[in-house]
Scaffold this motif. Structure first.
Motif, mmCIF file in Angstrom:
data_model
loop_
_atom_site.group_PDB
_atom_site.id
_atom_site.type_symbol
_atom_site.label_atom_id
_atom_site.label_comp_id
_atom_site.label_asym_id
_atom_site.label_seq_id
_atom_site.Cartn_x
_atom_site.Cartn_y
_atom_site.Cartn_z
ATOM 1 N N PRO A 291 -16.916 15.720 -14.425
ATOM 2 C CA PRO A 291 -17.612 15.962 -15.702
ATOM 3 C C PRO A 291 -18.832 16.862 -15.565
ATOM 4 C CG PRO A 291 -17.051 13.638 -15.482
ATOM 5 C CD PRO A 291 -16.739 14.276 -14.162
ATOM 6 N N GLU A 292 -19.423 16.916 -14.350
ATOM 7 C CA GLU A 292 -20.595 17.769 -14.169
ATOM 8 C C GLU A 292 -20.279 19.252 -14.342
ATOM 9 O OE1 GLU A 292 -21.424 13.963 -11.993
ATOM 10 O OE2 GLU A 292 -19.724 15.324 -12.215
ATOM 11 N N LEU A 293 -18.990 19.609 -14.305
ATOM 12 C CA LEU A 293 -18.604 21.009 -14.466
ATOM 13 C C LEU A 293 -18.574 21.446 -15.924
ATOM 14 C CD1 LEU A 293 -15.676 21.056 -11.877
ATOM 15 C CD2 LEU A 293 -17.961 22.022 -11.565
ATOM 16 N N VAL A 294 -18.673 20.487 -16.849
ATOM 17 C CA VAL A 294 -18.601 20.817 -18.274
ATOM 18 C C VAL A 294 -19.865 21.570 -18.701
ATOM 19 C CG1 VAL A 294 -18.500 19.849 -20.598
ATOM 20 C CG2 VAL A 294 -17.120 18.843 -18.763
ATOM 21 N N GLY A 295 -19.683 22.601 -19.523
ATOM 22 C CA GLY A 295 -20.844 23.313 -20.051
ATOM 23 C C GLY A 295 -20.591 24.780 -20.237
ATOM 24 N N ARG A 296 -21.679 25.520 -20.508
ATOM 25 C CA ARG A 296 -21.616 26.950 -20.820
ATOM 26 C C ARG A 296 -21.685 27.777 -19.543
ATOM 27 N NH1 ARG A 296 -25.564 29.918 -25.128
ATOM 28 N NH2 ARG A 296 -24.752 28.184 -26.364
ATOM 29 N N TYR A 297 -20.756 28.728 -19.430
ATOM 30 C CA TYR A 297 -20.730 29.688 -18.334
ATOM 31 C C TYR A 297 -20.896 31.080 -18.929
ATOM 32 C CZ TYR A 297 -18.989 25.888 -15.378
ATOM 33 O OH TYR A 297 -18.857 24.711 -14.685
ATOM 34 N N THR A 298 -21.837 31.859 -18.372
ATOM 35 C CA THR A 298 -22.151 33.174 -18.932
ATOM 36 C C THR A 298 -22.092 34.227 -17.837
ATOM 37 O OG1 THR A 298 -23.597 32.214 -20.617
ATOM 38 C CG2 THR A 298 -23.880 34.549 -20.155
ATOM 39 N N CYS A 299 -21.332 35.277 -18.121
ATOM 40 C CA CYS A 299 -21.239 36.431 -17.227
ATOM 41 C C CYS A 299 -22.035 37.565 -17.868
ATOM 42 C CB CYS A 299 -19.778 36.822 -17.030
ATOM 43 S SG CYS A 299 -19.517 38.148 -15.806
ATOM 44 N N LEU A 300 -23.000 38.108 -17.121
ATOM 45 C CA LEU A 300 -23.944 39.062 -17.694
ATOM 46 C C LEU A 300 -24.065 40.284 -16.790
ATOM 47 C CD1 LEU A 300 -26.383 39.878 -19.576
ATOM 48 C CD2 LEU A 300 -27.818 38.508 -18.046
ATOM 49 N N GLU A 301 -24.196 41.452 -17.451
ATOM 50 C CA GLU A 301 -24.400 42.701 -16.720
ATOM 51 C C GLU A 301 -25.323 43.587 -17.550
ATOM 52 O OE1 GLU A 301 -21.468 45.397 -14.155
ATOM 53 O OE2 GLU A 301 -21.072 45.531 -16.310
ATOM 54 N N ILE A 302 -26.306 44.197 -16.893
ATOM 55 C CA ILE A 302 -27.224 45.118 -17.557
ATOM 56 C C ILE A 302 -27.124 46.461 -16.855
ATOM 57 C CG2 ILE A 302 -29.628 45.590 -18.174
ATOM 58 C CD1 ILE A 302 -30.145 42.629 -18.178
ATOM 59 N N ILE A 303 -26.686 47.477 -17.615
ATOM 60 C CA ILE A 303 -26.532 48.833 -17.088
ATOM 61 C C ILE A 303 -27.297 49.782 -17.994
ATOM 62 C CG2 ILE A 303 -24.916 50.663 -16.471
ATOM 63 C CD1 ILE A 303 -22.784 48.532 -16.094
ATOM 64 N N ASN A 304 -28.288 50.495 -17.397
ATOM 65 C CA ASN A 304 -29.106 51.439 -18.173
ATOM 66 C C ASN A 304 -29.747 50.746 -19.383
ATOM 67 O OD1 ASN A 304 -28.374 53.528 -16.405
ATOM 68 N ND2 ASN A 304 -26.523 53.990 -17.616
ATOM 69 N N ASP A 305 -30.306 49.568 -19.115
ATOM 70 C CA ASP A 305 -30.978 48.772 -20.148
ATOM 71 C C ASP A 305 -30.046 48.296 -21.241
ATOM 72 O OD1 ASP A 305 -33.431 49.025 -18.866
ATOM 73 O OD2 ASP A 305 -33.888 50.903 -19.916
ATOM 74 N N LYS A 306 -28.742 48.476 -21.067
ATOM 75 C CA LYS A 306 -27.775 47.972 -22.046
ATOM 76 C C LYS A 306 -27.216 46.662 -21.521
ATOM 77 C CE LYS A 306 -23.581 49.124 -24.611
ATOM 78 N NZ LYS A 306 -22.488 50.120 -24.830
ATOM 79 N N ARG A 307 -27.319 45.644 -22.346
ATOM 80 C CA ARG A 307 -26.927 44.307 -21.948
ATOM 81 C C ARG A 307 -25.510 44.016 -22.431
ATOM 82 N NH1 ARG A 307 -30.392 39.580 -21.418
ATOM 83 N NH2 ARG A 307 -29.193 37.641 -21.616
ATOM 84 N N SER A 308 -24.682 43.514 -21.523
ATOM 85 C CA SER A 308 -23.322 43.116 -21.882
ATOM 86 C C SER A 308 -23.080 41.733 -21.287
ATOM 87 C CB SER A 308 -22.297 44.124 -21.337
ATOM 88 O OG SER A 308 -20.989 43.714 -21.657
ATOM 89 N N GLU A 309 -22.620 40.804 -22.123
ATOM 90 C CA GLU A 309 -22.392 39.457 -21.628
ATOM 91 C C GLU A 309 -21.250 38.800 -22.393
ATOM 92 O OE1 GLU A 309 -25.016 36.045 -23.412
ATOM 93 O OE2 GLU A 309 -26.355 37.688 -22.831
ATOM 94 N N THR A 310 -20.665 37.828 -21.765
ATOM 95 C CA THR A 310 -19.647 37.007 -22.401
ATOM 96 C C THR A 310 -19.809 35.583 -21.897
ATOM 97 O OG1 THR A 310 -17.283 36.771 -22.841
ATOM 98 C CG2 THR A 310 -17.898 37.441 -20.625
ATOM 99 N N SER A 311 -19.461 34.627 -22.748
ATOM 100 C CA SER A 311 -19.648 33.223 -22.395
ATOM 101 C C SER A 311 -18.391 32.436 -22.716
ATOM 102 C CB SER A 311 -20.836 32.617 -23.151
ATOM 103 O OG SER A 311 -22.040 33.250 -22.806
ATOM 104 N N ALA A 312 -18.225 31.341 -22.018
ATOM 105 C CA ALA A 312 -17.133 30.407 -22.281
ATOM 106 C C ALA A 312 -17.654 29.000 -22.033
ATOM 107 C CB ALA A 312 -15.938 30.692 -21.389
#
Length: 807
Positions: free
Chosen positions: A111-132
């Motif tokens: 159960p400790e694995l439950v929760g929000r996972y976010t993958c984030l990348e910042i290139i040239n001050d542009k932020r791109s992320e996705t979550s599950a």
């Protein structure tokens, strides 16, 4: 602002992202994109992630090659996992494929694995992320924890969060059951099987219908306006009523009755949301600025709260606002943060509502302010006396307080004027006006305190409040209660004016005055009686004169009354009416004291329906008027000066003297009859460079200590000298002390910095202030005297304020 956009906008999972979260191909791992987002209160969309991935326990039958992958296009990717999952995952970076891979450490889906996972990348001050959001369907648990972190009460509660996150996406507050009993049936479990997995045994098997696990919380009688539940966030209660005696909440499911998830509750945490005024009235052309403050302690999680202004709490119609950075109080360990908005363009007779919203991991909290647009200005003035059961009734000599409330439309700065008989009381030190609160320049609260109230105060006191558009006046009239009171003074025949008695012990209810008489000085006694204006005349006031030995004068007079005086000498007096509230009684015969061992006790009495003791006094031969006096440098010290410090106490009041000397390194003490200095800390004998003198006199019964330093060379602070006198009766007359800080400067020639021309006449309106400045340079610090004509001015005059503002 980026942080605002994070709250009101969630990422669309249908557009192409440069970062991705991947999971292994396995029939027991299911992904879904939620389609119910639009039906959820918009305020919760900040918390809920549309993409959900659920791992079934059977996914481990075939060893999983990895748990999740975060894939990007550069090495600047970052993979954020729930804090509870950190100890159960290994994160490895592949710099060739720009991938961070999370693998299970012990091949267990917990159960400790439950929760929000976010993958984030910042290139040239542009932020791109996705979550599950990841769920773990282990078939045995309903909630992620049996004991959740403590939640706190907050002022401004809107949605109160009970963080009972579910381990799977099946829990709901109500589960629809098929009307066809043949489609759903319960499993048949023996007691042992039910003990091992009660959730599996109690969950019905329904053909063609999703699994549903009903959940609820206790206590259930919190009178919430609305209750919302989502497996990702737990329960959210809108405006619940939570008793302060409550210590915990419990989340449970009847399908797993032995699984209880507890949430400790603290109702005394400092976190709150506060708008400085809950309602406002304004006029159409007014520009309005609203401010809101949140506070939170160090107990909040890693994610600090955010503060915003909204016009609609449910639709989140964001208003541009100015939010300050949080400030931290090191003493209270509390953060505070302010946000404000400026509004204009209000329409007549319209009512508006705005919300200040605090968004945090604890939930959503808000305060609202209602604004009504009215057609004309107004000013309301209310004055109350909170400390008296009877309005305006106060005893003589005490303090009288009044609470002043002002509400003004339009919002405006307020000017308060306090007058009596047409004269301003702004410079009367007995009248103190303090601003208690100022809510948006519309609602003001003041406290007016009248100190040491007298019978003269039984006159109309006019309080006027002025705004930019209105003015209002109210009158208070204190009702002073109590018997007449007396105060001793004396008249020296050598000085044709009344010399007041020292009133150093005014806090002492016995009101014993003391003073010194010079050798061969002729004097008369004065008892000034303060009374009501309508008192019956003539006043029957008389003064007792009793001789006493210096050793026992103080102790004898303490318990002496108008009746207990044995064989007193009754002084013949003459009554002089000063005004309607004061009458002075002056002894006709003059007196002289020629015996240093004999003192005089005086008692002023008033008779009307019984004897009333008005005042007591003591006198004896002395070098000065005071029973305790200190002679110290009249000017500040400069290098090369020798400091002489002399302390005198009279045996009428005090037993002994002590000198404390601090040379900047060590502290020493020495009493009048000590042969040497001793360390204040260890009481060991010590040598100092201080000269010690104890002069005596055959004519005066007093104690004198005079100390003298060697020439002072060190610039700056050189320690201090302190004289302490021990009272014969400290329970009645307190011990007294004087401290002189030894500070040495370089000498500077004296010169005036302003050359003021002589002003023959200044015209000012009665009640206004007049200021004069005297600017100079010079060390030693000169002694400044202000004269009115040929007479010196004194701070004892309540209409004067003499301040040292040089430099």
């Amino acid at each position: 602002m980026l942080r605002i956009l994070l709250i009101i906008i969630y990422l669309s999972y249908y557009q192409t992202e440069s970062v991705q979260i991947e999971y292994p191909a396995n029939q027991h791992i299911v992904e879904r994109i939620r389609t119910d987002i639009n039906s959820i209160d918009p305020i919760f969309r900040y918390y809920i992630i549309p993409r959900e991935i659920q791992f079934h326990a059977d996914a481990l039958k075939d060893r999983l090659p990895f748990f999740l992958k975060c894939k990007g296009s550069k090495n600047s990717i970052n993979f954020t996992v729930p804090t509870t999952a950190i100890d159960h995952l290994s994160l490895n970076m592949n710099y060739d494929s720009y991938t961070i891979t999370a693998t299970l450490r012990r091949n267990q889906l917990r159960p400790e694995l439950v929760g929000r996972y976010t993958c984030l990348e910042i290139i040239n001050d542009k932020r791109s992320e996705t979550s599950a959001h990841v769920f773990i369907q282990d078939g045995t648990s309903v909630f992620t924890k049996t004991l959740y972190p403590k939640v706190f009460q907050h002022t401004g509660i809107h949605f109160f969060n009970l963080p009972c996150q579910a381990t799977s996406w099946y829990p709901r507050m109500s589960c629809p059951m098929s009307t066809d009993s043949r489609r759903c049936k319960l499993r048949e479990c023996n007691p042992k099987e039910r003990q091992v997995n009660e959730l599996k045994c109690n969950t019905p098997i329904c053909d063609g219908q999703d699994i549903c696990i009903p959940v609820y919380y206790t206590p259930s009688d919190l009178q919430s306006s609305k209750v919302f539940f989502d497996p990702q966030i737990g329960f959210a209660l809108e405006n619940p009523t939570i008793p302060k005696t409550l210590t915990e909440f419990i989340c449970k499911s009847d399908y797993a009755p032995n699984q209880i998830s507890k949430i400790p509750f603290d109702s005394f945490d400092p976190d709150y949301v506060q708008i400085h005024q809950s309602s406002l009235n304004i006029v159409p052309d007014e520009i309005l600025r609203l401010s809101c403050e949140i506070q939170y302690g160090t107990k909040v999680g890693r994610k600090i709260p955010n503060i915003f202004w909204f016009e609609d709490i449910h639709n989140l119609n964001l208003i541009a606002n100015e939010t300050e950075k949080p400030s931290f109080n090191v003493f209270t360990q509390i953060y505070s943060q302010n946000s404000s908005i400026t509004l204009r363009g209000f329409k007549l007779n319209q009512t508006y509502r705005f919300y200040c919203v605090r968004v945090s991991e604890q939930g959503v909290y808000s305060r609202s302010v209602d604004i009504t647009c009215v057609d004309k200005p107004s000013l309301d003035l209310e004055i109350t006396s909170p400390v008296s059961d009877t309005p305006d009734e106060v005893s003589y000599g005490s303090h009288s307080s009044y609470e002043i409330s002002i509400f003004t439309v339009p919002r405006s700065k307020i000017l308060i004027e306090i007058t009596r008989n047409g004269l301003s009381l702004a410079n009367d030190k007995r009248f103190e006006l303090k601003l208690a609160s100022d809510n948006e320049n519309q609602y003001y609260e003041y406290t007016l305190t009248i100190y040491n109230i007298t019978f003269e105060d039984e006159t109309d006191i006019k309080i006027t409040a002025k705004s930019s558009a209105s003015e209002k006046t109210k009158i208070i009239k204190p009702n002073v209660t109590g018997n007449p009171v007396g105060q001793f003074s004396f008249i020296s025949n050598d000085i044709p004016r009344i010399i007041p008695w020292r009133d150093e012990y005014e806090k002492n209810k016995l009101n014993i005055y003391s003073y010194g008489i010079y050798e061969r000085e002729s004097y008369r006694i004065v008892c000034t009686v303060r009374h009501r204006a309508d008192i019956a005349r003539p006043l029957n006031v008389f003064i007792h004169d009793i001789q006493c030995s210096i050793e026992n004068c103080l102790s004898d007079i303490i318990d002496r009354t108008c009746k207990s005086s044995s064989n007193p000498r009754l002084l013949l007096t003459k009554a002089n009416r000063i005004n309607n509230f004061q009458t002075e009684f002056v002894s006709i015969e003059s007196q002289i004291i020629d015996n240093p061992s004999i003192g005089h006790q005086y008692i002023c009495c008033y008779e009307q329906n019984g004897l009333i003791m008005l005042a007591k006094s003591l006198t004896a031969l002395a070098r000065n008027r005071n029973m305790f006096t200190v002679r110290k440098p009249e000017f500040s010290l400069v290098t090369g000066d020798t400091l002489t410090y002399r302390c005198e106490s009279h045996d009428l009041i005090y037993d002994d003297l002590r000198i404390i000397y601090d040379d900047g390194l060590f502290t020493y003490k020495r009493n009048r009859f000590d042969a040497e200095w001793r360390s204040l800390e260890t009481n060991q004998p010590k040598q100092t460079d201080i000269k010690w003198l104890t002069p005596t006199s055959e004519h005066i019964r007093d104690t004198i200590i005079e100390v003298e330093t060697s020439p002072l060379r060190k610039i700056g602070k050189n320690g201090f000298l302190q004289c302490m006198a021990s009272s014969k009766r400290p329970d009645v007359v307190p011990n007294i002390n004087d401290t002189y800080i030894i500070h040495v400067d370089d000498p500077v020639p004296l010169r005036f910095k302003n050359n003021l021309q002589t002003v023959e006449k200044i015209e000012r309106k009665a009640g206004t202030n007049v200021e004069f400045d005297c600017l100079y340079d010079g060390r030693p610090q000169p002694k400044i005297k202000w004269l009115k004509g040929k007479l010196p001015l004194s701070n004892d005059d309540s209409t004067l304020q003499i301040r040292d503002n040089n430099g």
